[in-house]
Design a protein around this motif. Structure first.
Motif, PDB file in Angstrom:
ATOM      1  N   ASN A 179       4.272  21.640  29.555  1.00 27.64           N
ATOM      2  CA  ASN A 179       5.405  22.381  30.101  1.00 27.64           C
ATOM      3  C   ASN A 179       4.987  23.488  31.053  1.00 27.64           C
ATOM      4  O   ASN A 179       5.834  24.215  31.566  1.00 27.64           O
ATOM      5  CB  ASN A 179       6.226  22.995  28.965  1.00 27.64           C
ATOM      6  N   THR A 180       3.699  23.652  31.291  1.00 25.72           N
ATOM      7  CA  THR A 180       3.219  24.770  32.110  1.00 25.72           C
ATOM      8  C   THR A 180       3.128  24.388  33.582  1.00 25.72           C
ATOM      9  O   THR A 180       2.462  23.420  33.934  1.00 25.72           O
ATOM     10  CB  THR A 180       1.832  25.239  31.630  1.00 25.72           C
ATOM     11  N   PHE A 181       3.808  25.159  34.431  1.00 26.80           N
ATOM     12  CA  PHE A 181       3.631  25.023  35.878  1.00 26.80           C
ATOM     13  C   PHE A 181       2.763  26.183  36.348  1.00 26.80           C
ATOM     14  O   PHE A 181       2.990  27.341  35.978  1.00 26.80           O
ATOM     15  CB  PHE A 181       4.962  25.064  36.622  1.00 26.80           C
ATOM     16  N   THR A 182       1.753  25.882  37.176  1.00 29.38           N
ATOM     17  CA  THR A 182       0.795  26.889  37.612  1.00 29.38           C
ATOM     18  C   THR A 182       0.626  26.863  39.122  1.00 29.38           C
ATOM     19  O   THR A 182       0.579  25.797  39.727  1.00 29.38           O
ATOM     20  CB  THR A 182      -0.576  26.659  36.946  1.00 29.38           C
ATOM     21  N   ILE A 183       0.565  28.045  39.713  1.00 28.69           N
ATOM     22  CA  ILE A 183       0.164  28.198  41.109  1.00 28.69           C
ATOM     23  C   ILE A 183      -1.280  28.681  41.113  1.00 28.69           C
ATOM     24  O   ILE A 183      -1.602  29.726  40.536  1.00 28.69           O
ATOM     25  CB  ILE A 183       1.057  29.207  41.854  1.00 28.69           C
ATOM     26  N   ASP A 184      -2.156  27.911  41.736  1.00 20.25           N
ATOM     27  CA  ASP A 184      -3.573  28.245  41.841  1.00 20.25           C
ATOM     28  C   ASP A 184      -3.836  28.581  43.307  1.00 20.25           C
ATOM     29  O   ASP A 184      -3.916  27.688  44.154  1.00 20.25           O
ATOM     30  CB  ASP A 184      -4.418  27.059  41.374  1.00 20.25           C
ATOM     31  N   GLY A 185      -3.940  29.875  43.619  1.00 19.38           N
ATOM     32  CA  GLY A 185      -3.988  30.296  45.014  1.00 19.38           C
ATOM     33  C   GLY A 185      -5.327  30.837  45.459  1.00 19.38           C
ATOM     34  O   GLY A 185      -6.094  31.401  44.682  1.00 19.38           O
ATOM     35  N   ARG A 186      -5.610  30.652  46.749  1.00 23.29           N
ATOM     36  CA  ARG A 186      -6.794  31.204  47.386  1.00 23.29           C
ATOM     37  C   ARG A 186      -6.358  31.905  48.667  1.00 23.29           C
ATOM     38  O   ARG A 186      -5.404  31.480  49.330  1.00 23.29           O
ATOM     39  CB  ARG A 186      -7.803  30.108  47.755  1.00 23.29           C
ATOM     40  N   VAL A 187      -7.069  32.964  49.025  1.00 22.54           N
ATOM     41  CA  VAL A 187      -6.792  33.695  50.259  1.00 22.54           C
ATOM     42  C   VAL A 187      -7.949  33.447  51.221  1.00 22.54           C
ATOM     43  O   VAL A 187      -9.118  33.656  50.860  1.00 22.54           O
ATOM     44  CB  VAL A 187      -6.631  35.207  49.994  1.00 22.54           C
ATOM     45  N   GLY A 188      -7.638  33.003  52.419  1.00 26.14           N
ATOM     46  CA  GLY A 188      -8.674  32.684  53.398  1.00 26.14           C
ATOM     47  C   GLY A 188      -9.434  33.910  53.873  1.00 26.14           C
ATOM     48  O   GLY A 188      -8.976  35.054  53.737  1.00 26.14           O
ATOM     49  N   ARG A 238      -1.782  23.904  44.298  1.00 25.50           N
ATOM     50  CA  ARG A 238      -2.905  24.629  44.884  1.00 25.50           C
ATOM     51  C   ARG A 238      -2.592  24.972  46.334  1.00 25.50           C
ATOM     52  O   ARG A 238      -2.181  24.117  47.114  1.00 25.50           O
ATOM     53  CB  ARG A 238      -4.189  23.801  44.771  1.00 25.50           C
ATOM     54  N   ILE A 239      -2.796  26.232  46.681  1.00 19.67           N
ATOM     55  CA  ILE A 239      -2.445  26.701  48.020  1.00 19.67           C
ATOM     56  C   ILE A 239      -3.515  27.667  48.508  1.00 19.67           C
ATOM     57  O   ILE A 239      -4.067  28.452  47.725  1.00 19.67           O
ATOM     58  CB  ILE A 239      -1.055  27.395  48.015  1.00 19.67           C
ATOM     59  N   THR A 240      -3.847  27.586  49.807  1.00 13.64           N
ATOM     60  CA  THR A 240      -4.764  28.538  50.426  1.00 13.64           C
ATOM     61  C   THR A 240      -4.054  29.160  51.616  1.00 13.64           C
ATOM     62  O   THR A 240      -3.577  28.437  52.508  1.00 13.64           O
ATOM     63  CB  THR A 240      -6.060  27.848  50.896  1.00 13.64           C
ATOM     64  N   THR A 241      -3.941  30.468  51.635  1.00 23.36           N
ATOM     65  CA  THR A 241      -3.237  31.170  52.706  1.00 23.36           C
ATOM     66  C   THR A 241      -4.215  31.581  53.800  1.00 23.36           C
ATOM     67  O   THR A 241      -5.373  31.923  53.526  1.00 23.36           O
ATOM     68  CB  THR A 241      -2.522  32.416  52.163  1.00 23.36           C
ATOM     69  N   HIS A 242      -3.731  31.542  55.045  1.00 27.99           N
ATOM     70  CA  HIS A 242      -4.549  31.918  56.198  1.00 27.99           C
ATOM     71  C   HIS A 242      -3.718  32.817  57.106  1.00 27.99           C
ATOM     72  O   HIS A 242      -2.579  33.173  56.789  1.00 27.99           O
ATOM     73  CB  HIS A 242      -5.008  30.675  56.960  1.00 27.99           C
ATOM     74  N   ASN A 243      -4.290  33.152  58.237  1.00 29.86           N
ATOM     75  CA  ASN A 243      -3.633  34.028  59.203  1.00 29.86           C
ATOM     76  C   ASN A 243      -2.567  33.248  59.967  1.00 29.86           C
ATOM     77  O   ASN A 243      -2.833  32.633  60.984  1.00 29.86           O
ATOM     78  CB  ASN A 243      -4.668  34.607  60.168  1.00 29.86           C
ATOM     79  N   GLY A 244      -1.337  33.263  59.456  1.00 31.92           N
ATOM     80  CA  GLY A 244      -0.223  32.616  60.131  1.00 31.92           C
ATOM     81  C   GLY A 244       0.108  31.229  59.634  1.00 31.92           C
ATOM     82  O   GLY A 244       1.069  30.621  60.103  1.00 31.92           O
TER      83      GLY A 244
END
Length: 507
Positions: free
Chosen positions: A201-210, A287-293
């Motif tokens: 039942n667990t939803f998880t966001i696994d994030g990285r910052v560029g 899973r998400i990785t954020t970048h500049n824009g």
């Protein structure tokens, strides 16, 4: 969050990860109230108490106190109101906080890991919809490898009867005070700050910052469907995701798929005008990785259960991934856009924002830690005030037949309401004094008075409206109620005068 806190938002985010920030404190009020209930209502049969220490150092490696409780209640609540106040008061000391009311179908489990990660067990804290649960997790102040979990769960047995004001009913529950190893240090999969419930039942966001941006904080929104997500207010985020070592995470227990949104908190404390929408699916990790824009999305997730799967709950506009507040933003369909700190050129920011950033950068680590402590204290005082009105609101919802009981509850709460408003007033003034002592630019001070104090006035106005509603319901106010309302009105006048003097330029 009140606007006055946003003035110190970047300061607070930085200080919380700074080595000069205050050491972890114990939730003293929660511990005291749980011990009080355990001593007053604890059953001797079924209690568990254990302590494991390192034989070489004598330092506690794990401990467990579980106390079954039994009591008799009258009517349908509220019960253990001091427990609610204590948890709300100490909430700022926790990294995981949860309150589940009766009627919710959500279950909850606690993962307990001991013996250097070699032994573990799961404790079912909440198992049925009739139970009420208060829960919090804190870092252990003596050992950063440990976490302290505090919880109380209870259920009233109405035995098929309708709860009446004069009826008495048995109450049974359990208190948990558990110290154990932090699961996030011993498990590879991401979990919500060290907690693990049913993985299915667990939803998880696994994030990285560029490497190309310096984002430090994101907020998360959640709704049942696309329409509700469209109407979510900026202030209605359900959790924050601080960036630590270029990573951020969020987990939530879900009984069905929902929709959510991630938004960046900018350096000045404002929210980015862009966001990304996601499907929140039980048992899945996005899973998400954020970048500049822009951001790198989880294409496998989107194909299986997300926007390209045919199962998405997002509408067509939301499926583009990012929308502005009006839903009219024209985006490149070949590129998912995301708002990072470096997206907004400094020269395009309003002059007041530039001045605020310069001021924040000039603060010493010690001053940042001081502002953090005072801002956190102020927010805790406001939450305590809100909690004091909950028993009154609960009685008012029960209708005219409970007017006599309403008067009793109001009189019980009024001395505490006056005390808490005095404490809030002092906390606000302490924060204002601390900020002004740093000689911020005039526009920062203007923002603090014109916006921050306006929100303090909103808190006072809501309280005054509550007393007006009580007057309408009963036709009169008791002496204690009049005293409380009079004090609230005096504070209101005080803050109006402070705002007026500053806005008009008088001192």
């Amino acid at each position: 969050m009140i606007t006055l806190l946003l003035i110190a938002c970047s300061v607070i985010t930085t200080a919380s990860a700074d080595s000069t920030a205050e050491p972890q404190k114990k939730p003293v009020q929660v511990i005291a109230q749980l011990n009080y209930v355990a001593n007053a209502h604890g059953e001797r049969v079924g209690q568990t108490y254990s302590v494991d220490k390192n034989p070489n150092t004598g330092i506690i490696e794990s401990s467990e106190r579980i106390v079954p409780i039994a009591a008799t209640t009258v009517g349908k609540g509220p019960y253990f109101s001091n427990i609610a106040r204590a948890f709300m008061h100490d909430e700022s000391l926790s990294y995981q906080f949860l309150h589940i009311e009766p009627g919710s179908t959500e279950s909850f489990q606690l993962k307990v890991i001991t013996n250097n990660g070699e032994k573990n067990k799961t404790i079912q804290l909440r198992s049925n919809k009739n139970q009420e649960l208060w829960f919090m997790c804190c870092k252990n102040p003596d050992n950063p490898q440990l976490r302290d979990a505090y919880a109380i769960v209870w259920e009233v047995d109405y035995n098929g009867r309708k709860p009446m004001d004069t009826g008495s009913y048995p109450l049974k529950g359990t208190i948990y005070m558990i110290t154990s190893l932090r699961p996030d240090l011993y498990q590879k999969n991401m979990s919500s700050a060290g907690l693990l419930s049913d993985n299915k039942n667990t939803f998880t966001i696994d994030g990285r910052v560029g490497y190309d941006i310096n984002d430090s904080l994101y907020v998360v929104y959640m709704a049942d469907n696309a329409e509700e997500l469209n109407n979510v207010k900026d202030s209605d985020f359900v959790a924050t995701m601080p960036v630590v070592n270029k990573r951020f995470t969020f987990s939530v227990e879900l009984d069905k798929p929902k929709v959510g949104r991630i938004r960046t908190v900018m350096p000045d404390g404002s929210l980015c005008e862009l966001w990304t929408n996601l499907d929140f699916v039980p048992g899945e990790t996005y899973r998400i990785t954020t970048h500049n824009g822009y951001y790198e999305q989880d294409n496998d997730y989107e194909q299986r259960v997300g926007r390209y799967s045919g199962k998405s709950l997002l509408n067509d506009l939301q499926k583009r991934g990012v929308d502005d507040a009006t839903g009219k933003l024209e985006l490149d369909p070949n590129k998912e856009e995301f708002c990072g700190v470096d997206v907004v050129p400094e020269l395009q920011l309003p002059q007041s924002v530039n001045e605020m950033q310069i001021w924040q950068n000039s603060l010493s680590p010690e001053k940042k830690a001081e502002i953090l402590q005072k801002a956190t204290n102020m927010l805790a005082k406001i939450k305590m005030i809100e909690a004091s009105y909950e028993p009154i609101a609960g009685v008012m919802k029960q209708g005219p037949a409970f007017l006599a009981r309403l008067g009793t509850y109001v009189d019980m709460q009024c001395p505490e309401i006056i005390k808490q408003n005095k404490e809030m007033d002092k906390a606000v003034q302490d924060l204002v004094k601390s900020i002004k002592a740093t000689n911020p630019p005039q526009k920062v001070i203007d923002e603090m008075y014109s916006q921050g104090l306006k929100e303090v006035l909103d808190v006072l106005t809501k309280q005054n409206n509550s007393f007006n509603e009580i007057f309408k319901a009963r036709g009169s106010l008791s002496k204690k109620a009049k005293e409380a309302q009079k004090y609230i009105n005096s504070l209101t006048e005080k803050y109006i005068n402070e705002m007026s003097k500053h806005v008009t330029g008088t001192k």
